[in-house]
Design a protein around this motif. Structure first.
Motif, PDB file in Angstrom:
ATOM      1  N   ALA A 149       0.879  -1.173   0.000  1.00 15.66           N
ATOM      2  CA  ALA A 149       0.000   0.000   0.000  1.00 15.66           C
ATOM      3  C   ALA A 149       0.911   1.217   0.000  1.00 15.66           C
ATOM      4  O   ALA A 149       1.826   1.301   0.841  1.00 15.66           O
ATOM      5  N   LEU A 161      13.403 -12.604   6.636  1.00 14.21           N
ATOM      6  CA  LEU A 161      14.791 -12.359   6.243  1.00 14.21           C
ATOM      7  C   LEU A 161      15.479 -11.543   7.326  1.00 14.21           C
ATOM      8  O   LEU A 161      14.988 -10.476   7.731  1.00 14.21           O
ATOM      9  N   TYR A 169      11.373  -5.219  -0.611  1.00 13.49           N
ATOM     10  CA  TYR A 169      10.792  -4.889  -1.928  1.00 13.49           C
ATOM     11  C   TYR A 169      11.915  -4.514  -2.898  1.00 13.49           C
ATOM     12  O   TYR A 169      11.930  -4.945  -4.038  1.00 13.49           O
ATOM     13  N   VAL A 213       9.459  -5.805   9.559  1.00 15.70           N
ATOM     14  CA  VAL A 213       8.025  -6.102   9.450  1.00 15.70           C
ATOM     15  C   VAL A 213       7.628  -7.181  10.462  1.00 15.70           C
ATOM     16  O   VAL A 213       6.595  -7.063  11.131  1.00 15.70           O
ATOM     17  N   ILE A 273       5.934  -9.227   1.155  1.00 11.87           N
ATOM     18  CA  ILE A 273       5.055  -8.256   1.845  1.00 11.87           C
ATOM     19  C   ILE A 273       5.840  -7.093   2.450  1.00 11.87           C
ATOM     20  O   ILE A 273       5.302  -6.334   3.248  1.00 11.87           O
ATOM     21  N   GLU A 276       7.175  -5.681  13.682  1.00  7.91           N
ATOM     22  CA  GLU A 276       5.901  -4.934  13.730  1.00  7.91           C
ATOM     23  C   GLU A 276       4.748  -5.860  14.089  1.00  7.91           C
ATOM     24  O   GLU A 276       3.747  -5.435  14.667  1.00  7.91           O
ATOM     25  N   THR A 294       9.847   5.860   4.573  1.00  5.18           N
ATOM     26  CA  THR A 294      10.116   4.607   3.861  1.00  5.18           C
ATOM     27  C   THR A 294       9.273   4.594   2.587  1.00  5.18           C
ATOM     28  O   THR A 294       8.079   4.906   2.646  1.00  5.18           O
ATOM     29  N   LEU A 325       3.131   1.542   9.844  1.00  5.42           N
ATOM     30  CA  LEU A 325       2.350   2.091   8.738  1.00  5.42           C
ATOM     31  C   LEU A 325       1.890   3.495   9.112  1.00  5.42           C
ATOM     32  O   LEU A 325       1.506   3.728  10.250  1.00  5.42           O
ATOM     33  N   GLY A 356      10.766  -8.771   5.742  1.00  3.68           N
ATOM     34  CA  GLY A 356      11.984  -8.378   6.434  1.00  3.68           C
ATOM     35  C   GLY A 356      11.796  -8.444   7.942  1.00  3.68           C
ATOM     36  O   GLY A 356      10.663  -8.460   8.447  1.00  3.68           O
ATOM     37  N   ARG A 357      12.910  -8.438   8.636  1.00  7.20           N
ATOM     38  CA  ARG A 357      12.887  -8.532  10.102  1.00  7.20           C
ATOM     39  C   ARG A 357      12.097  -7.380  10.741  1.00  7.20           C
ATOM     40  O   ARG A 357      11.398  -7.562  11.739  1.00  7.20           O
ATOM     41  N   GLY A 373       9.017   2.892  11.424  1.00  5.60           N
ATOM     42  CA  GLY A 373       8.889   1.448  11.652  1.00  5.60           C
ATOM     43  C   GLY A 373       7.473   0.918  11.637  1.00  5.60           C
ATOM     44  O   GLY A 373       7.239  -0.261  11.926  1.00  5.60           O
ATOM     45  N   SER A 397      20.694 -10.873  11.382  1.00 11.21           N
ATOM     46  CA  SER A 397      21.092 -10.718  12.783  1.00 11.21           C
ATOM     47  C   SER A 397      20.325 -11.625  13.740  1.00 11.21           C
ATOM     48  O   SER A 397      20.758 -11.844  14.865  1.00 11.21           O
ATOM     49  N   SER A 425      19.748 -14.750   3.569  1.00 12.59           N
ATOM     50  CA  SER A 425      19.911 -14.209   2.219  1.00 12.59           C
ATOM     51  C   SER A 425      18.631 -14.416   1.418  1.00 12.59           C
ATOM     52  O   SER A 425      17.853 -15.344   1.692  1.00 12.59           O
TER      53      SER A 425
HETATM   54  N1  LIG Z   1       2.652   0.061   3.226  1.00  9.02           N
HETATM   55  C1  LIG Z   1       3.022  -1.195   3.068  1.00  9.02           C
HETATM   56  O1  LIG Z   1       2.436  -1.930   2.272  1.00  9.02           O
HETATM   57  C2  LIG Z   1       4.140  -1.725   3.878  1.00  9.02           C
HETATM   58  C3  LIG Z   1       4.467  -3.086   3.796  1.00  9.02           C
HETATM   59  C4  LIG Z   1       5.546  -3.550   4.554  1.00  9.02           C
HETATM   60  C5  LIG Z   1       6.253  -2.680   5.364  1.00  9.02           C
HETATM   61  N2  LIG Z   1       5.917  -1.371   5.389  1.00  9.02           N
HETATM   62  C6  LIG Z   1       6.678  -0.436   6.221  1.00  9.02           C
HETATM   63  O2  LIG Z   1       8.057  -0.509   5.839  1.00  9.02           O
HETATM   64  C7  LIG Z   1       8.876  -0.225   6.974  1.00  9.02           C
HETATM   65  C8  LIG Z   1       9.867  -1.352   7.188  1.00  9.02           C
HETATM   66  O3  LIG Z   1      10.725  -1.431   6.066  1.00  9.02           O
HETATM   67  P1  LIG Z   1      12.319  -1.522   6.253  1.00  9.02           P
HETATM   68  O4  LIG Z   1      12.914  -1.378   4.907  1.00  9.02           O
HETATM   69  O5  LIG Z   1      12.690  -0.573   7.324  1.00  9.02           O
HETATM   70  O6  LIG Z   1      12.526  -2.972   6.884  1.00  9.02           O
HETATM   71  P2  LIG Z   1      12.296  -4.466   6.336  1.00  9.02           P
HETATM   72  O7  LIG Z   1      12.540  -4.502   4.863  1.00  9.02           O
HETATM   73  O8  LIG Z   1      10.998  -4.981   6.858  1.00  9.02           O
HETATM   74  O9  LIG Z   1      13.422  -5.263   7.126  1.00  9.02           O
HETATM   75  C9  LIG Z   1      14.758  -4.919   6.969  1.00  9.02           C
HETATM   76  C10 LIG Z   1      15.607  -5.997   7.601  1.00  9.02           C
HETATM   77  O10 LIG Z   1      15.516  -7.187   6.843  1.00  9.02           O
HETATM   78  C11 LIG Z   1      16.752  -7.877   6.897  1.00  9.02           C
HETATM   79  N3  LIG Z   1      17.302  -7.996   5.549  1.00  9.02           N
HETATM   80  C12 LIG Z   1      17.309  -7.078   4.548  1.00  9.02           C
HETATM   81  N4  LIG Z   1      17.883  -7.567   3.445  1.00  9.02           N
HETATM   82  C13 LIG Z   1      18.259  -8.832   3.754  1.00  9.02           C
HETATM   83  C14 LIG Z   1      18.910  -9.849   3.027  1.00  9.02           C
HETATM   84  N5  LIG Z   1      19.291  -9.680   1.735  1.00  9.02           N
HETATM   85  N6  LIG Z   1      19.144 -11.024   3.646  1.00  9.02           N
HETATM   86  C15 LIG Z   1      18.772 -11.221   4.929  1.00  9.02           C
HETATM   87  N7  LIG Z   1      18.150 -10.287   5.672  1.00  9.02           N
HETATM   88  C16 LIG Z   1      17.895  -9.105   5.088  1.00  9.02           C
HETATM   89  C17 LIG Z   1      17.671  -7.081   7.797  1.00  9.02           C
HETATM   90  O11 LIG Z   1      17.449  -7.584   9.110  1.00  9.02           O
HETATM   91  P3  LIG Z   1      18.631  -7.618  10.221  1.00  9.02           P
HETATM   92  O12 LIG Z   1      18.877  -6.184  10.536  1.00  9.02           O
HETATM   93  O13 LIG Z   1      18.048  -8.401  11.334  1.00  9.02           O
HETATM   94  O14 LIG Z   1      19.805  -8.280   9.550  1.00  9.02           O
HETATM   95  C18 LIG Z   1      17.087  -5.682   7.666  1.00  9.02           C
HETATM   96  O15 LIG Z   1      17.389  -4.846   8.764  1.00  9.02           O
HETATM   97  C19 LIG Z   1       7.909  -0.066   8.162  1.00  9.02           C
HETATM   98  O16 LIG Z   1       7.644   1.306   8.367  1.00  9.02           O
HETATM   99  C20 LIG Z   1       6.682  -0.778   7.679  1.00  9.02           C
HETATM  100  O17 LIG Z   1       5.509  -0.323   8.310  1.00  9.02           O
HETATM  101  C21 LIG Z   1       4.871  -0.890   4.678  1.00  9.02           C
END
Ligand SMILES: NC(=O)c1ccc[n+]([C@@H]2O[C@H](COP(=O)([O-])OP(=O)(O)OC[C@H]3O[C@@H](n4cnc5c(N)ncnc54)[C@H](OP(=O)(O)O)[C@@H]3O)[C@@H](O)[C@H]2O)c1
Length: 159
Positions: free
Chosen positions: A8, A64, A101, A47, A95, A50, A124, A21, A44-45, A19, A67, A78
Motif C-alpha cells: 500500500a 529475512l 521490496y 516487518v 510483503i 511490527e 520509507t 504504517l 523483512g525482520r 517502523g 542478525s 539471504s
Molecule cells: N505500506 C506497506 O504496504 C508496507 C508493507 C511492509 C512494510 N511497510 C513499512 O516498511 C517499513 C519497514 O521497512 P524496512 O525497509 O525498514 O525494513 P524491512 O525490509 O521490513 O526489514 C529490513 C531488515 O531485513 C533484513 N534484511 C534485509 N535484506 C536482507 C537480506 N538480503 N538477507 C537477509 N536479511 C535481510 C535485515 O534484518 P537484520 O537487521 O536483522 O539483519 C534488515 O534490517 C515499516 O515502516 C513498515 O511499516 C509498509
C-alpha cells in the motif's frame, strides 16, 4: 513459481513511518488478508517485529534477517536462500518492507498495489515503478474506492 508483491503506498510512494504504517485503513487490511491467505509470505525482520514476532495465521511466514533467527518461523540470511525455500510453491507474496521490496523488485512478476489517495508523512518508500506502466507493467485490474484503489499489475518485460 509466481512471485508477487503486495504493497500500500500513498501518492509519493510512502509506505512507512518510524517502523510502522503511516495510516490505518481496515478495508486494506481485509484486502491484504484475502489476497495473501493460504500463500507463503516473505518479509523483512522489521516487518516481523511490527507483527510482534507473531506469524500471520493461515500463511507460511518467512523472515529475512542477518542478525536474528526465530524459533517460530523459518528465517534466512539471504534472499537466495529464502527463494530456494519457496521454489516449489505456486504463488508467493513479498510483503515488505522497503529493503525487501527493493532487493526483490526485479524478480517480481505481479504487483498488488493499494493506492492510498491521501498523502502522508513517511520515511520509507516503495521503488518507483510508475514510469514503467505500459512498458514493463500491465494493469490487469483496478477497483477504485473513495479513499483507496486496489490495482493489480502483471510484468510484461524486464528492464
Ligand atoms: N505500506 C506497506 O504496504 C508496507 C508493507 C511492509 C512494510 N511497510 C513499512 O516498511 C517499513 C519497514 O521497512 P524496512 O525497509 O525498514 O525494513 P524491512 O525490509 O521490513 O526489514 C529490513 C531488515 O531485513 C533484513 N534484511 C534485509 N535484506 C536482507 C537480506 N538480503 N538477507 C537477509 N536479511 C535481510 C535485515 O534484518 P537484520 O537487521 O536483522 O539483519 C534488515 O534490517 C515499516 O515502516 C513498515 O511499516 C509498509
Amino acid at each position: 513459481m509466481t512471485l508477487a508483491a503486495i504493497v500500500a503506498h500513498d501518492p509519493r510512494l510512502v509506505i512507512g513511518s518510524k517502523g510502522g504504517l503511516p495510516w490505518h485503513y481496515s478495508e486494506d487490511l481485509k484486502y491484504f488478508k484475502k489476497i495473501t491467505m493460504g500463500h507463503p509470505i516473505i518479509m523483512g525482520r522489521v516487518v516481523f517485529e511490527e507483527l510482534n514476532e507473531k506469524p500471520l495465521p493461515g500463511r507460511e511466514n518467512i523472515v529475512l534477517s542477518r542478525s536474528k533467527s526465530y524459533d517460530q518461523v523459518p528465517t534466512f540470511s539471504s534472499i537466495e536462500q529464502a527463494l530456494a525455500y519457496v521454489a516449489n510453491e505456486e504463488l508467493v507474496f513479498v510483503i515488505g518492507g522497503a529493503q525487501i521490496y527493493r532487493q526483490l523488485f526485479d524478480k517480481i512478476d505481479k504487483l498488488f498495489v493499494t493506492e492510498i489517495h491521501q498523502s502522508y508523512q513517511g520515511d520509507t518508500f516503495f521503488p518507483e515503478y510508475r514510469q514503467d506502466i505500459g512498458s514493463v507493467w500491465k494493469e490487469i485490474k483496478r477497483d477504485d474506492h473513495p479513499e483507496l484503489s486496489f490495482v493489480v499489475y502483471e510484468r510484461m518485460a524486464h528492464n
